[in-house]
Design a protein around this motif. Structure first.
Motif, PDB file in Angstrom:
ATOM      1  N   VAL A   1     -31.609  11.276   6.000  1.00  0.00           N
ATOM      2  CA  VAL A   1     -30.466  10.780   6.779  1.00  0.00           C
ATOM      3  C   VAL A   1     -30.143   9.343   6.396  1.00  0.00           C
ATOM      4  O   VAL A   1     -28.975   8.982   6.177  1.00  0.00           O
ATOM      5  CB  VAL A   1     -30.761  10.903   8.284  1.00  0.00           C
ATOM      6  CG1 VAL A   1     -29.718  10.136   9.100  1.00  0.00           C
ATOM      7  CG2 VAL A   1     -30.781  12.362   8.703  1.00  0.00           C
ATOM      8  N   LYS A   2     -31.170   8.509   6.311  1.00  0.00           N
ATOM      9  CA  LYS A   2     -30.950   7.097   6.002  1.00  0.00           C
ATOM     10  C   LYS A   2     -30.373   6.901   4.602  1.00  0.00           C
ATOM     11  O   LYS A   2     -29.754   5.875   4.319  1.00  0.00           O
ATOM     12  CB  LYS A   2     -32.257   6.323   6.133  1.00  0.00           C
ATOM     13  CG  LYS A   2     -32.803   6.241   7.550  1.00  0.00           C
ATOM     14  CD  LYS A   2     -31.871   5.467   8.477  1.00  0.00           C
ATOM     15  CE  LYS A   2     -32.456   5.320   9.866  1.00  0.00           C
ATOM     16  NZ  LYS A   2     -31.541   4.576  10.782  1.00  0.00           N
ATOM     17  N   HIS A   3     -30.582   7.884   3.733  1.00  0.00           N
ATOM     18  CA  HIS A   3     -30.094   7.754   2.360  1.00  0.00           C
ATOM     19  C   HIS A   3     -28.932   8.684   2.064  1.00  0.00           C
ATOM     20  O   HIS A   3     -28.682   9.020   0.899  1.00  0.00           O
ATOM     21  CB  HIS A   3     -31.236   7.988   1.387  1.00  0.00           C
ATOM     22  CG  HIS A   3     -32.242   6.877   1.373  1.00  0.00           C
ATOM     23  ND1 HIS A   3     -32.111   5.752   0.586  1.00  0.00           N
ATOM     24  CD2 HIS A   3     -33.396   6.700   2.075  1.00  0.00           C
ATOM     25  CE1 HIS A   3     -33.129   4.943   0.793  1.00  0.00           C
ATOM     26  NE2 HIS A   3     -33.933   5.496   1.685  1.00  0.00           N
ATOM     27  N   GLY A   4     -28.221   9.145   3.102  1.00  0.00           N
ATOM     28  CA  GLY A   4     -26.908   9.715   2.888  1.00  0.00           C
ATOM     29  C   GLY A   4     -26.780  11.213   2.759  1.00  0.00           C
ATOM     30  O   GLY A   4     -25.761  11.687   2.267  1.00  0.00           O
ATOM     31  N   VAL A   5     -27.743  12.009   3.220  1.00  0.00           N
ATOM     32  CA  VAL A   5     -27.566  13.450   3.166  1.00  0.00           C
ATOM     33  C   VAL A   5     -26.387  13.842   4.050  1.00  0.00           C
ATOM     34  O   VAL A   5     -26.164  13.262   5.119  1.00  0.00           O
ATOM     35  CB  VAL A   5     -28.854  14.182   3.599  1.00  0.00           C
ATOM     36  CG1 VAL A   5     -29.118  14.041   5.089  1.00  0.00           C
ATOM     37  CG2 VAL A   5     -28.802  15.651   3.208  1.00  0.00           C
ATOM     38  N   MET A   6     -25.626  14.830   3.605  1.00  0.00           N
ATOM     39  CA  MET A   6     -24.408  15.200   4.304  1.00  0.00           C
ATOM     40  C   MET A   6     -24.647  16.128   5.496  1.00  0.00           C
ATOM     41  O   MET A   6     -23.895  16.102   6.470  1.00  0.00           O
ATOM     42  CB  MET A   6     -23.451  15.906   3.330  1.00  0.00           C
ATOM     43  CG  MET A   6     -22.901  15.025   2.238  1.00  0.00           C
ATOM     44  SD  MET A   6     -21.675  13.811   2.821  1.00  0.00           S
ATOM     45  CE  MET A   6     -22.694  12.339   2.842  1.00  0.00           C
ATOM     46  N   SER A   7     -25.688  16.959   5.417  1.00  0.00           N
ATOM     47  CA  SER A   7     -25.848  17.993   6.440  1.00  0.00           C
ATOM     48  C   SER A   7     -27.321  18.318   6.622  1.00  0.00           C
ATOM     49  O   SER A   7     -28.146  18.052   5.733  1.00  0.00           O
ATOM     50  CB  SER A   7     -25.074  19.253   6.027  1.00  0.00           C
ATOM     51  OG  SER A   7     -25.249  20.297   6.961  1.00  0.00           O
ATOM     52  N   LEU A   8     -27.651  18.886   7.781  1.00  0.00           N
ATOM     53  CA  LEU A   8     -28.983  19.390   8.059  1.00  0.00           C
ATOM     54  C   LEU A   8     -28.882  20.812   8.588  1.00  0.00           C
ATOM     55  O   LEU A   8     -27.912  21.162   9.265  1.00  0.00           O
ATOM     56  CB  LEU A   8     -29.716  18.525   9.091  1.00  0.00           C
ATOM     57  CG  LEU A   8     -30.633  17.419   8.550  1.00  0.00           C
ATOM     58  CD1 LEU A   8     -29.792  16.282   7.964  1.00  0.00           C
ATOM     59  CD2 LEU A   8     -31.526  16.875   9.656  1.00  0.00           C
ATOM     60  N   MET A   9     -29.889  21.622   8.272  1.00  0.00           N
ATOM     61  CA  MET A   9     -29.983  22.973   8.818  1.00  0.00           C
ATOM     62  C   MET A   9     -31.135  23.034   9.806  1.00  0.00           C
ATOM     63  O   MET A   9     -32.244  22.602   9.516  1.00  0.00           O
ATOM     64  CB  MET A   9     -30.204  24.005   7.708  1.00  0.00           C
ATOM     65  CG  MET A   9     -30.532  25.408   8.223  1.00  0.00           C
ATOM     66  SD  MET A   9     -30.809  26.630   6.921  1.00  0.00           S
ATOM     67  CE  MET A   9     -29.105  27.172   6.666  1.00  0.00           C
ATOM     68  N   CYS A  10     -30.862  23.599  10.980  1.00  0.00           N
ATOM     69  CA  CYS A  10     -31.903  23.792  11.977  1.00  0.00           C
ATOM     70  C   CYS A  10     -32.841  24.916  11.553  1.00  0.00           C
ATOM     71  O   CYS A  10     -32.484  25.793  10.774  1.00  0.00           O
ATOM     72  CB  CYS A  10     -31.300  24.143  13.333  1.00  0.00           C
ATOM     73  SG  CYS A  10     -30.460  22.777  14.123  1.00  0.00           S
ATOM     74  N   ALA A  11     -34.031  24.904  12.118  1.00  0.00           N
ATOM     75  CA  ALA A  11     -35.012  25.949  11.865  1.00  0.00           C
ATOM     76  C   ALA A  11     -34.802  27.107  12.839  1.00  0.00           C
ATOM     77  O   ALA A  11     -34.057  27.012  13.815  1.00  0.00           O
ATOM     78  CB  ALA A  11     -36.416  25.380  12.007  1.00  0.00           C
ATOM     79  N   TYR A  12     -35.501  28.205  12.586  1.00  0.00           N
ATOM     80  CA  TYR A  12     -35.473  29.347  13.501  1.00  0.00           C
ATOM     81  C   TYR A  12     -36.310  29.091  14.751  1.00  0.00           C
ATOM     82  O   TYR A  12     -35.981  29.528  15.841  1.00  0.00           O
ATOM     83  CB  TYR A  12     -36.024  30.599  12.805  1.00  0.00           C
ATOM     84  CG  TYR A  12     -35.059  31.292  11.898  1.00  0.00           C
ATOM     85  CD1 TYR A  12     -34.020  32.074  12.401  1.00  0.00           C
ATOM     86  CD2 TYR A  12     -35.175  31.179  10.523  1.00  0.00           C
ATOM     87  CE1 TYR A  12     -33.137  32.716  11.565  1.00  0.00           C
ATOM     88  CE2 TYR A  12     -34.294  31.820   9.672  1.00  0.00           C
ATOM     89  CZ  TYR A  12     -33.275  32.589  10.196  1.00  0.00           C
ATOM     90  OH  TYR A  12     -32.390  33.229   9.366  1.00  0.00           O
ATOM     91  N   ASN A  13     -37.410  28.426  14.591  1.00  0.00           N
ATOM     92  CA  ASN A  13     -38.428  28.322  15.633  1.00  0.00           C
ATOM     93  C   ASN A  13     -38.015  27.395  16.766  1.00  0.00           C
ATOM     94  O   ASN A  13     -37.011  26.669  16.693  1.00  0.00           O
ATOM     95  CB  ASN A  13     -39.737  27.811  15.023  1.00  0.00           C
ATOM     96  CG  ASN A  13     -39.528  26.555  14.190  1.00  0.00           C
ATOM     97  OD1 ASN A  13     -39.176  26.644  13.016  1.00  0.00           O
ATOM     98  ND2 ASN A  13     -39.711  25.397  14.789  1.00  0.00           N
TER      99      ASN A  13
END
Length: 877
Positions: A227-239
């Protein structure tokens, strides 16, 4: 570092990176086009820029409510976002890609992510990310779902090959470099799985109970770095994490991700991992994958009307997605770049380099490696992975290779040429080939089994059918040939007797799609009495996703070895059940027995192995044994362990090539094996690099990103994996990986950061400098590393902080906080500089809810692994 070179008939002098004569000219394209970032082409999206903010607000102001809801609802196949043609918002194309582009046709199959983690080289990670970005642009893909950033907690996790090791610092550094490389090609990265997806067993609903300190110090830092280095998106886990599904976890999404880390991008669910509308919307999930279930106009409008969801919340979700579309410039230009070939030679070169830098030489007793092709007349390549190429694990990371994968047999033949005789000795130890084997007699002395068939799965009541079955090898309803029984759920009890003619070890193989168990003289020796087809219900590692009659089919198999005595009669009882409508589409039951030595080799095989100058034994798992949806065994599958023992006894020049996502049980075979090379999953052409290492054209330079244990019971998750009653407790807390082995004074088989080379290195002149104070303090460590051997090689300089062990808060013995990969010619020295800041020394205070550095003396140690740190100094806080 041990030097692995010999003057005997096997070893020879080498020169690092002599690729051209057998890799081809495409390798050298890497340095010009992929290896180093090109400043003129680099693209650095900024979600916080004024330009992005103004464009997003302008579009948001024009959108209707229906259009806003449409944007947060993905397509029903999950491969696209939904277009809004009126506003010229295109559908965004998505693909899994931790090991290459998975969807939209064949693509370059790269080595497993753990391989580039094992390179300990952020530049390598950047190169692969950029190369995959080019592959994505060639296919018009906007967003790739990767990298995988969950922490390796236990070796059995089916997706460890997709992750970046057990240490949060190493995982974060490598992931950030990969993300920068990918996004430099104008392709958005989506880091996954946020958070706690450290196992596949029961993943769709298991509650991961993670102590807050462990969450903050171990499992969240890689995502924070992204996040601090600019990722555009995150995917949540199933659990779930601590009682809440991650897709509706307010603490993870709103508090940590948005308020604490300031994330401006968007969050999507894993596929089918959304469980409600109101909970997910209010907790911060921006996009449901696939769409059409919870994020719909029909379900959202009543919530808005009843004020259970506010319009401001909907706008925030839309705003985050639009930010990425604008920042990545997806709105005003086509994503597909026709100038990039689908079968890109630069991609093949990048994949080849990853395996060359990531393979880890773990053992080289007697300096057998590197082999000298000039002194070899015959070499045998054998094992289950000798001709089968395990390009990657199974599931969403599996890539259909765009070229024919290069087998170890072909790679060895290519490097040694026609002067050396290369024999392929087939591996005959597939358990499925054992079904139906072995002579069994009834109590009346007739050949076959006495079978009792019941029209229920409980073996209850009076059997409706009794008959003699010649052998047990059923893989369909028709093969059972019992129409009165198999019209629905049924069960069978078979009885028989065996009488071996020779005393020795005998193998018993049992396989089934539902419940099966074997008794010998009344003692239960195999127990598979559970449904195999229901993911998450099977014990870890038993699940196999095979293909029967061309159809994907989940089943389990087990083999046990028993010592039997000549002339003695043994009673066998075999039971099976099948529950119609719950398990697979048709019943499967296989059983066989016979001498254990016949499982993997024939007498001719043994002779060829014994007479060879050297043997390369290729073992491991593969996509049907390790991957998404299932965890694997700690042991190598089937009879591979016994096979390695037999091969190494026959030939003292045996080199084992291991294909797996991480640590495996080695206790039964490692002591007899002189050489072990961990090749992970090599991708479509990585076996060329493996052969290059074996024959000395490449210096082995990979280092372990995981600790390899001597026993499963030594591992931190032992006793708490895979959990019970719908929950798994991360009871080891912060003591994951080497932290556990250090704290508990356990000797690993191979420590974190370990790996052998064909040369040697020395460390000297560690100097520590300090500037500033408090949170502005910066500590600089300088150390000189020298290649003290006779060939060129690469060393990974590793820096560990040793916190004080006294005080009210438990601290790990050491933690990695710096590393650098250094390429050195013989006799060459380089000074490596690593900087440390306040956060590197800190721990999380759960009571005060903040990070702090307890006062005391902190050690700074430098070396080549977590158990080899020759230089250290103290600093005081």
């Amino acid at each position: 570092m041990q030097m692995s070179r010999s003057n005997g008939i096997i070893g020879r002098n080498i020169s690092i990176w002599r690729w051209g004569r057998w890799f081809g000219p495409t390798v050298f394209m890497l340095s010009a086009s992929v290896a180093a970032p090109a400043a003129a082409r680099d693209f650095h999206p900024d979600l916080s820029s004024l330009r992005v903010r103004d464009q997003v607000e302008n579009i948001l102001h024009k959108m209707t409510l229906a259009e806003k809801i449409r944007l947060i609802e993905a397509s029903t196949n999950g491969l696209y976002t939904r277009a809004i043609k009126r506003l010229k918002i295109p559908a965004i194309r998505l693909s899994d890609s931790t090991m290459g582009i998975q969807e939209f046709g064949p693509s370059t199959a790269y080595p497993a992510a753990v391989a580039w983690a094992a390179s300990w080289d952020p530049k390598q990670a950047y190169r692969e990310g950029r190369s995959i970005g080019r592959d994505a642009r060639a296919r018009g893909i906007n967003l790739v779902i990767g990298p995988g950033m969950d922490i390796v907690r236990e070796p059995q996790c089916g997706r460890n090959s997709e992750y970046l090791g057990e240490d949060p610092y190493l995982a974060g550094k490598m992931a950030v470099a990969w993300i920068h490389g990918l996004q430099s090609e104008r392709v958005a990265a989506e880091a996954k799985h946020y958070a706690g997806n450290e196992q596949e067993t029961g993943r769709s609903g298991i509650d991961c109970i993670i102590p807050m300190r462990a969450l903050r110090e171990i499992y969240l830092p890689p995502f924070r770095a992204a996040v601090k280095h600019g990722v555009m998106s995150l995917m949540c886990a199933y659990n779930k994490v601590n009682g809440q599904f991650t897709s509706a976890n307010d603490f993870l999404l709103n508090y940590m991700l948005r308020r604490r880390w300031g994330f401006k991008g968007f969050v999507i669910s894993d596929y089918g991992a959304t469980h409600s509308t109101i909970g997910a919307l209010n907790a911060g999930l921006d996009l449901e994958e696939p769409g059409g279930t919870f994020y719909t106009v029909k379900k959202i409008l009543p919530l808005l009307k009843n004020r259970k969801v506010t319009m401001a919340t909907i706008n925030d979700h839309v705003r985050r997605i639009l930010r990425v579309l604008v920042a990545m410039r997806f709105l005003h230009r086509p994503q597909k770049d026709a100038s990039i070939p689908l079968n890109d030679p630069r991609s093949r070169a990048a994949a080849l380099r990853v395996e060359a830098d990531g393979a880890v030489l773990l053992k080289n007793r007697g300096h057998i490696l590197p082999l000298n092709a000039g002194n070899i007349h015959t070499i045998v390549v054998t094992g289950p992975m000798a001709v089968f190429v395990p390009t990657g694990d199974g599931g969403s990371s599996h890539v259909r290779p765009i070229i024919k994968p290069v087998s170890m047999v072909d790679a060895v033949r290519a490097i040694v040429g026609p002067r050396v005789r290369v024999l392929y000795v087939p591996f005959r130890g597939k358990l499925s080939t054992f079904w139906g084997r072995g002579r069994v007699m009834t109590s009346q002395g007739k050949l076959g089994w006495e079978g009792q068939y019941f029209n229920n799965p409980q073996l209850a009541g009076k059997p409706l059918l009794t008959r003699i079955d010649a052998h047990i090898a059923f893989n369909s309803l028709s093969s059972f040939d019992a129409p009165r029984i198999v019209g629905g759920s049924f069960s069978v009890r078979w009885g028989g007797r065996i009488r071996p003619s020779k005393t020795g070890d005998y193998a018993f193989v049992c396989a089934s799609d539902d419940g099966s168990r074997l008794f010998i003289n009344g003692k239960k020796v195999i127990d598979l009495w559970h449904p195999q087809s229901l993911i998450g219900t099977n014990p870890p590692g038993y699940f196999i996703r095979g293909a029967i009659n061309g159809m994907p089919f989940p089943y389990s198999e087990r083999m046990i070895v028993e010592r039997l005595h000549a002339g003695k009669t043994y009673r066998l009882q075999l039971e099976y059940r099948w529950i119609s409508g719950i398990n697979g589409p048709f019943p499967l039951m296989g059983f066989g027995w016979g001498p254990a030595r016949d499982l993997s080799m024939t007498p001719r095989d043994r002779q060829e192995i014994k007479q060879a100058d050297a043997v390369i034994a290729c073992v491991g798992f593969g996509l049907n044994r390790e991957g998404e949806n299932w965890d694997r065994t700690y042991r190598l599958p089937g009879v591979q362990g016994r096979f390695l023992r037999d091969v190494s006894k026959l030939n003292p020049h045996t080199i084992v090539v291991l294909n797996a996502g991480g640590d495996v049980a080695m206790g039964r075979w490692i002591h007899g094996v002189p050489d072990l090379l961990d090749a992970w999953y090599p991708g479509e052409n990585g076996n060329k690099s493996v052969a290059g290492i074996i024959f000395g054209d490449i210096d082995p330079s990979g280092r372990l990103p995981d600790t390899f244990a001597k026993h499963w019971k030594d591992c931190p998750a032992y006793g708490h994996f895979p959990g019970r009653d719908g929950a798994v407790h991360f009871a080891e807390g912060i003591y994951v990986g080497y932290r556990w082995f250090d704290k508990k004074h356990i000797q690993p088989r191979f420590p974190f950061g370990y790996g052998l080379s064909y040369t040697t290195f020395g460390f000297r002149h560690l100097t520590i400098r300090s500037a500033g104070s408090g949170k502005q303090r910066v500590i600089t460590a300088d150390v000189t590393v020298t290649n003290t051997g006779q060939v060129a090689g690469a060393e990974v300089v590793q820096l560990y902080i040793h916190p004080p062990q006294s005080g009210p808060v438990g601290r790990c013995v050491q933690k990695l906080e710096g590393f650098a990969r250094v390429n050195l010619k013989p006799g060459q020295s380089k000074t490596v500089t690593m900087k440390l800041n306040w956060r590197d020394f800190a721990c999380f205070n759960t009571k005060a809810d903040h990070w702090e550095v307890p006062a005391g003396n902190y050690g700074i140690a430098v070396g080549s692994s977590s158990r080899d740190e020759p230089l250290s100094q103290m600093v005081q806080w």
